[in-house]
Design a protein around this motif. Structure first.
Motif, PDB file in Angstrom:
ATOM      1  N   VAL A 190       8.501  11.819   9.928  1.00 21.78           N
ATOM      2  CA  VAL A 190       7.504  11.049   8.887  1.00 21.78           C
ATOM      3  C   VAL A 190       5.680  11.411   9.741  1.00 21.78           C
ATOM      4  CG1 VAL A 190       6.153   9.465   7.863  1.00 21.78           C
ATOM      5  CG2 VAL A 190       9.139   9.419   8.016  1.00 21.78           C
ATOM      6  N   PHE A 191       5.608  12.372   9.112  1.00 20.25           N
ATOM      7  CA  PHE A 191       4.807  12.615  10.461  1.00 20.25           C
ATOM      8  C   PHE A 191       2.846  12.128   9.948  1.00 20.25           C
ATOM      9  CE2 PHE A 191       4.583  15.921   6.752  1.00 20.25           C
ATOM     10  CZ  PHE A 191       3.235  15.669   6.310  1.00 20.25           C
ATOM     11  N   GLY A 192       2.982  11.536   8.508  1.00 17.48           N
ATOM     12  CA  GLY A 192       2.075  10.471   9.165  1.00 17.48           C
ATOM     13  C   GLY A 192       1.584   9.818   7.689  1.00 17.48           C
ATOM     14  N   GLY A 193       0.801   9.314   6.761  1.00 17.02           N
ATOM     15  CA  GLY A 193       0.721   8.288   5.773  1.00 17.02           C
ATOM     16  C   GLY A 193      -0.818   7.525   5.593  1.00 17.02           C
ATOM     17  N   PHE A 194      -0.933   6.889   4.754  1.00 18.98           N
ATOM     18  CA  PHE A 194      -1.900   5.711   4.649  1.00 18.98           C
ATOM     19  C   PHE A 194      -1.367   4.541   4.718  1.00 18.98           C
ATOM     20  CE2 PHE A 194      -2.612   9.714   1.831  1.00 18.98           C
ATOM     21  CZ  PHE A 194      -3.262  10.328   2.755  1.00 18.98           C
ATOM     22  N   GLN A 195      -2.662   3.160   4.994  1.00 19.48           N
ATOM     23  CA  GLN A 195      -2.261   1.990   4.849  1.00 19.48           C
ATOM     24  C   GLN A 195      -3.365   1.306   4.877  1.00 19.48           C
ATOM     25  OE1 GLN A 195      -1.312   0.728   9.030  1.00 19.48           O
ATOM     26  NE2 GLN A 195      -3.231  -0.687   9.073  1.00 19.48           N
ATOM     27  N   ASN A 196      -3.659   0.499   3.967  1.00 22.35           N
ATOM     28  CA  ASN A 196      -5.103   0.076   3.573  1.00 22.35           C
ATOM     29  C   ASN A 196      -5.553  -1.675   4.341  1.00 22.35           C
ATOM     30  OD1 ASN A 196      -3.008  -2.742   3.727  1.00 22.35           O
ATOM     31  ND2 ASN A 196      -3.302  -1.998   1.266  1.00 22.35           N
ATOM     32  N   ALA A 197      -6.439  -1.891   4.291  1.00 23.92           N
ATOM     33  CA  ALA A 197      -6.530  -3.015   4.962  1.00 23.92           C
ATOM     34  C   ALA A 197      -6.824  -4.186   5.319  1.00 23.92           C
ATOM     35  CB  ALA A 197      -8.218  -3.043   4.575  1.00 23.92           C
ATOM     36  N   LYS A 198      -5.139  -4.540   4.659  1.00 25.43           N
ATOM     37  CA  LYS A 198      -4.187  -4.975   5.296  1.00 25.43           C
ATOM     38  C   LYS A 198      -3.437  -5.199   6.467  1.00 25.43           C
ATOM     39  CE  LYS A 198      -5.295  -7.479   0.975  1.00 25.43           C
ATOM     40  NZ  LYS A 198      -5.054  -8.827  -0.518  1.00 25.43           N
ATOM     41  N   GLY A 199      -3.280  -3.500   6.237  1.00 24.56           N
ATOM     42  CA  GLY A 199      -1.746  -3.121   7.077  1.00 24.56           C
ATOM     43  C   GLY A 199      -1.017  -2.753   6.851  1.00 24.56           C
ATOM     44  N   LYS A 200      -0.616  -3.129   4.820  1.00 22.82           N
ATOM     45  CA  LYS A 200       0.309  -2.839   4.622  1.00 22.82           C
ATOM     46  C   LYS A 200       0.193  -1.274   3.725  1.00 22.82           C
ATOM     47  CE  LYS A 200       2.145  -3.018  -0.399  1.00 22.82           C
ATOM     48  NZ  LYS A 200       1.766  -3.714  -1.486  1.00 22.82           N
TER      49      LYS A 200
END
Length: 340
Positions: A190-200
């Motif tokens: 898993v080389f990356g990704g996204f998360q929202n402002a709530k850390g999810k």
């Protein structure tokens, strides 16, 4: 206590009157846009005060045409310089001046439109990958295959390390760039990704059994390497103040792999994921909705800061006089870099 109650009564009596002066279609437009902002922006502070500011400054407005330019200030107050309002073929957003505008790279942006590859000092592969305009996802395979073709042109048993130059990569579609560099990124990772402002977590970039998946979507290319590249091969990533958006995300896809270093300038800070939401037939609002996360779970809320800073000194015409390339070669030539 009585004073507080009186003041509150005055405030709430004025607020509806201000709204009442706004044309119904303008009010609907503002409400619709802020439904999307409330639910999706990563910059969640002061949204109510921003909305109240917009209502106040839209008083006596009879048309959305008059209100749309105010969204430049809305995005400034949201601290979102990656998003914007698209209204009747016009764009209203807020742009932050670059911290270190690189005049040489700025000039070369108009010329560097194609992937460029060569071998430096007989032992180091060099790839320069510009941005693209594949926003409709129609050229994912052709862009990725072009990168692979350039790798194949210079890859040989003599290559000891690689330089991936993203200095002229102002963004576009990150998918084909990552797909073209898949073999450098690794496997079963898993080389990356996204998360929202709530850390999810809201998205994941991974390679499983040689297949690349971005947010669960399989990406495939029709061209293949003639000679494999170990995912641990030493690698230098070059950045400039114009490395932006998908260019920054491409760099992040490689950050954290073994024997990898970032050299150059702090990037442009267009590092958020942006999503678009349709307000009506004439308008859509694009919002920064997620932060990028690298393979080591580092969250990027700002620019990529290079491991070794080299400001300026760029020279695409005489590569061995280029200060960033020379820094990369000096590091790649050191045995301890391979051993770490």
């Amino acid at each position: 206590m009585i004073r507080n109650i009186v003041l509150s009564a005055i405030f709430f009596s004025i607020y509806p009157l201000a709204h009442a002066q706004i044309a119904a279609d303008v009010k609907l437009f503002i409400e619709r846009s802020f439904e999307f902002i409330d639910s999706n922006t990563i910059n969640t502070q002061n949204i109510d005060s921003i909305k109240n500011w917009l209502y106040t400054n839209s008083a006596n407005s009879n048309s959305v045409d008059d209100v749309a330019p105010l969204y430049t200030e809305v995005f400034k107050r949201l601290n979102d310089h990656h998003g914007n309002l698209q209204y009747k073929d016009k764009t209203y957003g807020w742009k932050v001046p670059l911290k270190n505008a690189n005049a040489y790279i700025k000039k070369r942006l108009t010329e560097e439109k194609s992937v460029m590859s060569m071998v430096l000092k007989g032992e180091y592969g060099y790839l320069r990958i510009p941005g693209n305009t594949d926003y409709a996802f129609k050229k994912v395979d052709s862009i990725a295959s072009d990168i692979v073709d350039h790798i194949n042109k210079i890859n040989s048993p003599n290559i000891k390390g690689w330089i991936i130059d993203l200095r002229c990569n102002t963004g576009g579609n990150m998918y084909p760039m990552m797909l073209g560099l898949k073999d450098f990124i690794g496997d079963e990772v898993v080389f990356g990704g996204f998360q929202n402002a709530k850390g999810k977590p809201t998205g994941k970039w991974e390679i499983v059994s040689g297949n690349m998946l971005i947010d669960g979507i399989y990406l495939q290319r029709t061209s293949h390497l003639n000679r494999s590249i170990p995912s641990t091969v030493p690698l230098a990533i070059l950045t400039s103040s114009y490395t932006a958006s998908a260019g920054e995300m491409t760099a992040i896809s490689l950050i954290g792999r073994p024997h990898t270093i970032v050299i150059g300038e702090t990037t442009a800070n267009y590092i958020t994921a942006v999503q678009g939401f349709k307000i009506n037939v004439n308008a859509a609002i694009n919002l920064s909705t997620d932060y990028v996360v690298d393979r080591n779970k580092k969250v990027y809320t700002n620019s990529i800061v290079p491991d070794r800073e080299v400001v300026g000194g760029d020279n695409f015409d005489e590569m061995l006089k280029d200060e960033k390339i020379n820094m990369a070669l000096n590091i790649l030539e050191k045995k301890e870099f391979y051993d770490n």
